[in-house]
Write a protein that holds these residues in place. Structure first.
Motif, PDB file in Angstrom:
ATOM      1  N   VAL A  72       0.897  -1.197  -0.199  1.00 23.10           N
ATOM      2  CA  VAL A  72       0.029   0.033  -0.088  1.00 23.10           C
ATOM      3  C   VAL A  72       0.739   1.160  -0.161  1.00 23.10           C
ATOM      4  CG1 VAL A  72      -1.807   1.541   1.382  1.00 23.10           C
ATOM      5  CG2 VAL A  72      -1.868  -1.048   1.041  1.00 23.10           C
ATOM      6  N   ASP A  73       1.793   1.255   0.906  1.00 28.39           N
ATOM      7  CA  ASP A  73       2.715   2.499   0.866  1.00 28.39           C
ATOM      8  C   ASP A  73       3.389   2.861  -0.435  1.00 28.39           C
ATOM      9  OD1 ASP A  73       1.978   3.166   3.613  1.00 28.39           O
ATOM     10  OD2 ASP A  73       3.744   2.133   4.498  1.00 28.39           O
ATOM     11  N   SER A  74       3.818   1.796  -1.091  1.00 27.75           N
ATOM     12  CA  SER A  74       4.641   1.887  -2.183  1.00 27.75           C
ATOM     13  C   SER A  74       3.462   2.483  -3.599  1.00 27.75           C
ATOM     14  CB  SER A  74       5.086   0.728  -2.855  1.00 27.75           C
ATOM     15  OG  SER A  74       6.253   0.279  -1.954  1.00 27.75           O
ATOM     16  N   ALA A  75       2.366   1.892  -3.481  1.00 26.99           N
ATOM     17  CA  ALA A  75       1.351   2.260  -4.317  1.00 26.99           C
ATOM     18  C   ALA A  75       1.021   3.655  -4.282  1.00 26.99           C
ATOM     19  CB  ALA A  75       0.110   0.994  -4.256  1.00 26.99           C
ATOM     20  N   ILE A  76       0.633   4.040  -2.929  1.00 29.00           N
ATOM     21  CA  ILE A  76       0.472   5.566  -2.741  1.00 29.00           C
ATOM     22  C   ILE A  76       1.496   6.363  -3.189  1.00 29.00           C
ATOM     23  CG2 ILE A  76       0.411   7.108  -0.773  1.00 29.00           C
ATOM     24  CD1 ILE A  76      -1.218   5.017   0.815  1.00 29.00           C
ATOM     25  N   ASP A  77       3.002   6.003  -2.901  1.00 28.57           N
ATOM     26  CA  ASP A  77       3.857   6.943  -3.435  1.00 28.57           C
ATOM     27  C   ASP A  77       3.708   7.012  -5.084  1.00 28.57           C
ATOM     28  OD1 ASP A  77       4.694   7.246  -0.939  1.00 28.57           O
ATOM     29  OD2 ASP A  77       6.410   5.796  -1.033  1.00 28.57           O
ATOM     30  N   LEU A  78       3.434   5.804  -5.844  1.00 29.47           N
ATOM     31  CA  LEU A  78       3.583   6.041  -7.096  1.00 29.47           C
ATOM     32  C   LEU A  78       2.278   6.641  -7.662  1.00 29.47           C
ATOM     33  CD1 LEU A  78       4.350   1.936  -7.761  1.00 29.47           C
ATOM     34  CD2 LEU A  78       5.763   4.140  -8.357  1.00 29.47           C
ATOM     35  N   LEU A  79       1.118   6.607  -6.940  1.00 27.27           N
ATOM     36  CA  LEU A  79       0.188   7.293  -7.414  1.00 27.27           C
ATOM     37  C   LEU A  79       0.149   8.748  -7.348  1.00 27.27           C
ATOM     38  CD1 LEU A  79      -2.494   4.574  -6.505  1.00 27.27           C
ATOM     39  CD2 LEU A  79      -2.323   5.505  -8.764  1.00 27.27           C
ATOM     40  N   LEU A  80       0.498   8.998  -6.017  1.00 26.27           N
ATOM     41  CA  LEU A  80       0.778  10.611  -5.749  1.00 26.27           C
ATOM     42  C   LEU A  80       2.115  11.218  -6.533  1.00 26.27           C
ATOM     43  CD1 LEU A  80       0.839  10.827  -1.855  1.00 26.27           C
ATOM     44  CD2 LEU A  80      -0.990  11.137  -3.562  1.00 26.27           C
ATOM     45  N   GLU A  81       2.886  10.393  -6.992  1.00 30.71           N
ATOM     46  CA  GLU A  81       3.942  10.705  -8.093  1.00 30.71           C
ATOM     47  C   GLU A  81       3.182  10.899  -9.783  1.00 30.71           C
ATOM     48  OE1 GLU A  81       8.130   9.535 -10.498  1.00 30.71           O
ATOM     49  OE2 GLU A  81       7.246   8.163  -8.850  1.00 30.71           O
ATOM     50  N   LEU A  82       2.365  10.017  -9.912  1.00 35.35           N
ATOM     51  CA  LEU A  82       1.502  10.071 -11.190  1.00 35.35           C
ATOM     52  C   LEU A  82       0.732  11.285 -11.094  1.00 35.35           C
ATOM     53  CD1 LEU A  82       0.974   9.165 -13.601  1.00 35.35           C
ATOM     54  CD2 LEU A  82      -0.835   7.571 -12.772  1.00 35.35           C
ATOM     55  N   GLN A  83       0.058  11.675  -9.949  1.00 42.07           N
ATOM     56  CA  GLN A  83      -0.952  12.936  -9.734  1.00 42.07           C
ATOM     57  C   GLN A  83      -0.198  13.952 -10.008  1.00 42.07           C
ATOM     58  OE1 GLN A  83      -1.732  13.887  -5.682  1.00 42.07           O
ATOM     59  NE2 GLN A  83      -3.993  14.322  -6.256  1.00 42.07           N
ATOM     60  N   ALA A  84       0.839  14.418  -9.391  1.00 41.45           N
ATOM     61  CA  ALA A  84       1.827  15.266  -9.589  1.00 41.45           C
ATOM     62  C   ALA A  84       2.348  15.693 -11.109  1.00 41.45           C
ATOM     63  CB  ALA A  84       3.028  15.506  -8.622  1.00 41.45           C
ATOM     64  N   LEU A  85       2.568  14.537 -11.650  1.00 40.35           N
ATOM     65  CA  LEU A  85       3.054  14.972 -13.066  1.00 40.35           C
ATOM     66  C   LEU A  85       1.832  15.071 -13.856  1.00 40.35           C
ATOM     67  CD1 LEU A  85       5.685  11.834 -13.191  1.00 40.35           C
ATOM     68  CD2 LEU A  85       6.136  14.357 -13.462  1.00 40.35           C
ATOM     69  N   THR A  86       0.764  14.587 -13.523  1.00 40.34           N
ATOM     70  CA  THR A  86      -0.338  14.597 -14.604  1.00 40.34           C
ATOM     71  C   THR A  86      -0.792  16.095 -14.368  1.00 40.34           C
ATOM     72  OG1 THR A  86      -0.954  12.240 -14.424  1.00 40.34           O
ATOM     73  CG2 THR A  86      -2.753  13.959 -14.891  1.00 40.34           C
ATOM     74  N   LEU A  87      -0.922  16.758 -12.979  1.00 42.27           N
ATOM     75  CA  LEU A  87      -1.326  17.945 -12.938  1.00 42.27           C
ATOM     76  C   LEU A  87      -0.594  19.040 -13.457  1.00 42.27           C
ATOM     77  CD1 LEU A  87      -3.159  17.350  -9.408  1.00 42.27           C
ATOM     78  CD2 LEU A  87      -4.430  17.653 -11.517  1.00 42.27           C
ATOM     79  N   GLU A  88       0.677  18.602 -13.432  1.00 44.54           N
ATOM     80  CA  GLU A  88       1.943  19.583 -13.862  1.00 44.54           C
ATOM     81  C   GLU A  88       1.806  19.627 -15.190  1.00 44.54           C
ATOM     82  OE1 GLU A  88       6.430  19.386 -13.531  1.00 44.54           O
ATOM     83  OE2 GLU A  88       5.476  19.095 -11.906  1.00 44.54           O
ATOM     84  N   ASN A  89       1.471  18.473 -15.996  1.00 49.78           N
ATOM     85  CA  ASN A  89       1.903  18.437 -17.444  1.00 49.78           C
ATOM     86  C   ASN A  89       0.633  18.595 -18.584  1.00 49.78           C
ATOM     87  OD1 ASN A  89       5.002  18.564 -17.164  1.00 49.78           O
ATOM     88  ND2 ASN A  89       4.321  16.531 -16.148  1.00 49.78           N
ATOM     89  N   GLU A  90      -0.530  18.199 -17.871  1.00 48.19           N
ATOM     90  CA  GLU A  90      -1.635  17.962 -18.630  1.00 48.19           C
ATOM     91  C   GLU A  90      -2.655  19.263 -18.513  1.00 48.19           C
ATOM     92  OE1 GLU A  90      -2.904  14.062 -18.490  1.00 48.19           O
ATOM     93  OE2 GLU A  90      -1.027  13.166 -17.982  1.00 48.19           O
ATOM     94  N   GLU A  91      -2.698  20.070 -19.547  1.00 47.00           N
ATOM     95  CA  GLU A  91      -3.785  21.026 -19.572  1.00 47.00           C
ATOM     96  C   GLU A  91      -4.976  20.309 -19.581  1.00 47.00           C
ATOM     97  OE1 GLU A  91      -3.242  24.192 -22.413  1.00 47.00           O
ATOM     98  OE2 GLU A  91      -0.919  24.091 -21.868  1.00 47.00           O
ATOM     99  N   GLY A  92      -5.407  19.364 -20.216  1.00 48.88           N
ATOM    100  CA  GLY A  92      -6.588  18.900 -20.362  1.00 48.88           C
ATOM    101  C   GLY A  92      -7.106  17.946 -19.218  1.00 48.88           C
ATOM    102  N   CYS A  93      -6.362  17.918 -18.160  1.00 48.81           N
ATOM    103  CA  CYS A  93      -6.947  17.319 -16.725  1.00 48.81           C
ATOM    104  C   CYS A  93      -7.436  18.297 -15.872  1.00 48.81           C
ATOM    105  CB  CYS A  93      -5.722  16.849 -16.043  1.00 48.81           C
ATOM    106  SG  CYS A  93      -5.946  15.614 -14.441  1.00 48.81           S
ATOM    107  N   ILE A  94      -8.646  17.935 -15.677  1.00 42.46           N
ATOM    108  CA  ILE A  94      -9.313  19.188 -14.841  1.00 42.46           C
ATOM    109  C   ILE A  94      -9.151  18.626 -13.280  1.00 42.46           C
ATOM    110  CG2 ILE A  94     -11.769  19.685 -14.144  1.00 42.46           C
ATOM    111  CD1 ILE A  94     -12.459  19.215 -17.205  1.00 42.46           C
ATOM    112  N   ILE A  95      -9.297  17.279 -12.872  1.00 46.71           N
ATOM    113  CA  ILE A  95      -9.223  16.820 -11.792  1.00 46.71           C
ATOM    114  C   ILE A  95      -8.536  15.644 -11.527  1.00 46.71           C
ATOM    115  CG2 ILE A  95     -10.316  15.736  -9.424  1.00 46.71           C
ATOM    116  CD1 ILE A  95     -12.898  17.627 -10.552  1.00 46.71           C
TER     117      ILE A  95
END
Length: 135
Positions: free
Chosen positions: A44-67
């Motif tokens: 679970v801890d590894s999964a959380i770290d990976l998903l939070l990393e993906l969240q940060a990259l997505t929100l930072e790099n994708e204008e089409g992402c709303i949430i």
């Protein structure tokens, strides 16, 4: 036909085609999903770290992402939910084709997933969607 008529007809065709494309883009619905992942407790801890990393990259790099929200279940700490909403399906496809998505999800997260479920949902709080009709 003379040249001015042909030119005028061509311009009208281009104008109507352009307007149709713009109209289609404006009417394109948002694309939203809820992903539910279950992991072994040890992952679970590894999964959380990976998903939070993906969240940060997505929100930072994708204008089409709303949430892009990563949520831990209060009832079952082995379950993580991801709520994603994009301007349209094309923006979602850009997300899933990104290098960081493939690196994080395909290479690192997927081997940790014990079970998963994805549900396409319709945001109701946006104009033009089902739940926003005036009575």
């Amino acid at each position: 036909m003379n040249k001015p008529v042909i030119l005028f007809s061509t311009i009208l065709c281009i104008l109507f085609t352009s307007l149709a494309v713009i109209q289609a883009q404006e009417n394109e619905e948002q694309y939203a999903i809820i992903a539910e992942y279950t992991f072994d407790e040890k992952n679970v801890d590894s999964a959380i770290d990976l998903l939070l990393e993906l969240q940060a990259l997505t929100l930072e790099n994708e204008e089409g992402c709303i949430i892009y929200d990563v949520l831990l279940s209060e009832e079952d700490r082995r379950k993580i939910f991801v709520y994603e909403c994009y301007e349209n399906e094309a923006a979602f496809k850009i997300h899933t084709n990104s290098i960081y998505f493939k690196t994080i999800v395909s290479a690192k997260l997927t081997p940790l997933v014990k079970d998963s479920k994805k549900t396409k949902v319709i945001p109701l709080n946006n104009s033009g969607n089902i739940g926003n009709e005036e009575t």
